[in-house]
Scaffold this active site. Structure first.
Site, PDB file in Angstrom:
ATOM      1  N   HIS A  22       0.866  -1.180   0.000  1.00 54.26           N
ATOM      2  CA  HIS A  22       0.000   0.000   0.000  1.00 54.26           C
ATOM      3  C   HIS A  22       0.900   1.227   0.000  1.00 54.26           C
ATOM      4  O   HIS A  22       2.129   1.087   0.046  1.00 54.26           O
ATOM      5  CB  HIS A  22      -0.961  -0.006   1.193  1.00 54.26           C
ATOM      6  CG  HIS A  22      -0.325   0.061   2.546  1.00 54.26           C
ATOM      7  ND1 HIS A  22       0.632  -0.826   2.986  1.00 54.26           N
ATOM      8  CD2 HIS A  22      -0.494   0.929   3.593  1.00 54.26           C
ATOM      9  CE1 HIS A  22       0.996  -0.529   4.225  1.00 54.26           C
ATOM     10  NE2 HIS A  22       0.337   0.539   4.615  1.00 54.26           N
ATOM     11  N   HIS A  25       1.300   3.825   2.101  1.00 58.94           N
ATOM     12  CA  HIS A  25       1.747   4.530   3.298  1.00 58.94           C
ATOM     13  C   HIS A  25       3.245   4.790   3.166  1.00 58.94           C
ATOM     14  O   HIS A  25       4.002   3.913   2.736  1.00 58.94           O
ATOM     15  CB  HIS A  25       1.488   3.674   4.552  1.00 58.94           C
ATOM     16  CG  HIS A  25       0.298   4.129   5.343  1.00 58.94           C
ATOM     17  ND1 HIS A  25      -0.351   3.315   6.246  1.00 58.94           N
ATOM     18  CD2 HIS A  25      -0.349   5.329   5.386  1.00 58.94           C
ATOM     19  CE1 HIS A  25      -1.350   3.999   6.809  1.00 58.94           C
ATOM     20  NE2 HIS A  25      -1.364   5.207   6.297  1.00 58.94           N
ATOM     21  N   ASP A  45       5.820   4.833   5.045  1.00 58.49           N
ATOM     22  CA  ASP A  45       6.860   3.963   5.612  1.00 58.49           C
ATOM     23  C   ASP A  45       7.166   2.761   4.717  1.00 58.49           C
ATOM     24  O   ASP A  45       8.219   2.150   4.834  1.00 58.49           O
ATOM     25  CB  ASP A  45       6.518   3.514   7.046  1.00 58.49           C
ATOM     26  CG  ASP A  45       5.130   2.934   7.221  1.00 58.49           C
ATOM     27  OD1 ASP A  45       4.195   3.449   6.598  1.00 58.49           O
ATOM     28  OD2 ASP A  45       4.985   1.964   7.987  1.00 58.49           O
ATOM     29  N   HIS A  46       6.258   2.445   3.788  1.00 58.15           N
ATOM     30  CA  HIS A  46       6.441   1.276   2.916  1.00 58.15           C
ATOM     31  C   HIS A  46       7.054   1.614   1.561  1.00 58.15           C
ATOM     32  O   HIS A  46       7.413   0.715   0.806  1.00 58.15           O
ATOM     33  CB  HIS A  46       5.099   0.570   2.708  1.00 58.15           C
ATOM     34  CG  HIS A  46       4.555   0.002   3.982  1.00 58.15           C
ATOM     35  ND1 HIS A  46       4.535  -1.340   4.264  1.00 58.15           N
ATOM     36  CD2 HIS A  46       4.048   0.626   5.090  1.00 58.15           C
ATOM     37  CE1 HIS A  46       4.032  -1.531   5.473  1.00 58.15           C
ATOM     38  NE2 HIS A  46       3.723  -0.350   5.999  1.00 58.15           N
ATOM     39  N   HIS A  77      -7.179  -2.201   5.989  1.00 53.87           N
ATOM     40  CA  HIS A  77      -6.322  -1.199   6.635  1.00 53.87           C
ATOM     41  C   HIS A  77      -7.042   0.150   6.590  1.00 53.87           C
ATOM     42  O   HIS A  77      -6.428   1.198   6.525  1.00 53.87           O
ATOM     43  CB  HIS A  77      -4.992  -1.165   5.868  1.00 53.87           C
ATOM     44  CG  HIS A  77      -3.871  -0.435   6.533  1.00 53.87           C
ATOM     45  ND1 HIS A  77      -3.634  -0.443   7.882  1.00 53.87           N
ATOM     46  CD2 HIS A  77      -2.867   0.331   5.994  1.00 53.87           C
ATOM     47  CE1 HIS A  77      -2.546   0.279   8.141  1.00 53.87           C
ATOM     48  NE2 HIS A  77      -2.077   0.769   7.024  1.00 53.87           N
ATOM     49  N   ASP A  93      -0.110  -4.271   5.890  1.00 43.83           N
ATOM     50  CA  ASP A  93      -0.691  -3.617   7.069  1.00 43.83           C
ATOM     51  C   ASP A  93      -2.187  -3.895   7.074  1.00 43.83           C
ATOM     52  O   ASP A  93      -2.890  -3.563   6.117  1.00 43.83           O
ATOM     53  CB  ASP A  93      -0.486  -2.100   7.014  1.00 43.83           C
ATOM     54  CG  ASP A  93       0.929  -1.686   7.373  1.00 43.83           C
ATOM     55  OD1 ASP A  93       1.809  -2.573   7.415  1.00 43.83           O
ATOM     56  OD2 ASP A  93       1.148  -0.482   7.602  1.00 43.83           O
ATOM     57  N   HIS A 127       6.899  -5.598  11.253  1.00 47.48           N
ATOM     58  CA  HIS A 127       6.239  -4.296  11.342  1.00 47.48           C
ATOM     59  C   HIS A 127       5.849  -4.021  12.802  1.00 47.48           C
ATOM     60  O   HIS A 127       4.675  -3.820  13.129  1.00 47.48           O
ATOM     61  CB  HIS A 127       4.997  -4.283  10.440  1.00 47.48           C
ATOM     62  CG  HIS A 127       4.500  -2.891  10.126  1.00 47.48           C
ATOM     63  ND1 HIS A 127       3.870  -2.116  11.056  1.00 47.48           N
ATOM     64  CD2 HIS A 127       4.533  -2.154   9.001  1.00 47.48           C
ATOM     65  CE1 HIS A 127       3.523  -0.969  10.512  1.00 47.48           C
ATOM     66  NE2 HIS A 127       3.925  -0.961   9.257  1.00 47.48           N
TER      67      HIS A 127
HETATM   68 ZN   LIG Z   1       0.022   1.286   6.625  1.00 51.81          ZN
HETATM   69 ZN   LIG Z   2       3.104   0.429   7.876  1.00 51.52          ZN
END
Ligand SMILES: [Zn+2]
Ligand SMILES: [Zn+2]
Length: 293
Positions: free
Chosen positions: A60, A62, A64-65, A150, A173, A241
């Protein structure tokens, strides 16, 4: 099939847990799932630099990914990558990748012209946006997309990766998700995210009770994740994670063991699970899981 947890952290900066990323390898083929902060360094440490990765899959969008995507492309070019980057991601991936490449275009054009490297193939990025239940083939690796929950994030996915008679599921996530449990039925390995609620405290100016409640609501609690592995019939559960990155490992292990009787791995960066012989390696450590291959 080998599964290496490259980054087991979250947006917090933690020196032991870099941003989310997982490497799946089989018979010379390699797929990278997510490219969180520090991924290019972890790939080199794992012995499979970005230049050797066949394709990138995004769970996805986000930050951080995906935050190290440009560094992944550039460093693989500098490593001598001689082919483009297939990037598979949910709806919105093309917009993100096109925007990122456009943002860097002036720098990149100057760099290409000045550095005169033998090939610019590594800079050719091809985006494939997928939906639920699609199959993606990367060499001998067969990957199926699974839409997870999510929310309020739209278009979040996990993956089931197959090679030969081995199967591994990656949660991405998600809060507890019935579709993922069904797709992960009887997998050899379930790699699942975890949110350790008891280890998160209110910090004035950083997070309130409300922010803790909201963040926990779209992740999987440590009290739930063992039951998910049990319900899926997974042979081995590896956690990743970690929110927070410094969650108490002993307490977490005891909690998850209460619900899941198979091997539980509190994941660490660069932990590698080899499904061919059901073993785990990390640094010089070698551990047989005591399961039939
Ligand atoms: Zn996420
Ligand atoms: Zn995440």
């Amino acid at each position: 099939m080998r599964v290496t947890l490259l980054g087991t952290g979250c947006p917090n900066v933690d020196l032991e847990r870099h941003g989310p990323a997982t490497l799946i390898e089989h018979d010379g083929d390699a797929v990278l799932i997510d490219c969180g902060a520090g991924v290019t360094h972890r790939l080199v440490e794992a012995g499979t630099p970005g230049a050797a990765v066949g394709a990138l899959l995004l769970t996805h969008l986000h930050s951080d990914h995906i935050v190290d995507l440009f560094q992944l492309i550039i460093s693989s070019w500098h490593q001598g990558r001689d082919r483009g980057w297939p990037i598979y991601g949910p709806k919105g991936t093309r917009r993100y990748v096109d925007g990122l490449m456009a943002l860097w275009a002036p720098e990149l054009e100057q760099r290409i012209a000045h550095e005169q490297r033998p090939s610019t193939a590594a800079l050719d990025v091809t985006v494939h946006e997928f939906s639920d239940g699609e199959r993606i083939q990367v060499g001998a690796l067969d990957i199926t997309t699974v839409e997870v929950d999510h929310k309020p994030v739209k278009h979040a996915f996990g993956f089931v990766c197959e090679a030969g008679d081995k199967r591994c599921a990656i949660s991405g996530d998600t809060r507890r998700c019935a579709a993922l449990i069904e797709a992960a039925r009887d997998v050899d390995l379930l790699v699942h995210e975890v949110y350790v609620h008891r280890d998160i405290r209110v910090i004035p100016g950083v997070r309130t009770e409300q922010s803790i409640r909201n963040v926990s609501s779209y992740h999987t609690l440590s009290s739930e994740v063992g039951g998910i592995a049990r319900d899926a019939g997974a042979r081995v559960l590896a956690l990743t994670h970690f929110v927070p990155p410094k969650a108490d490992r002993e307490q977490l292990l005891a909690e998850v063991r209460g619900d899941f009787s198979g091997p539980v791995l509190i994941g660490e960066d660069l932990m590698c699970i080899d499904l061919a012989d059901m073993s785990v390696r990390m640094g010089l450590m070698r551990l047989s899981l005591g399961l039939d291959p």
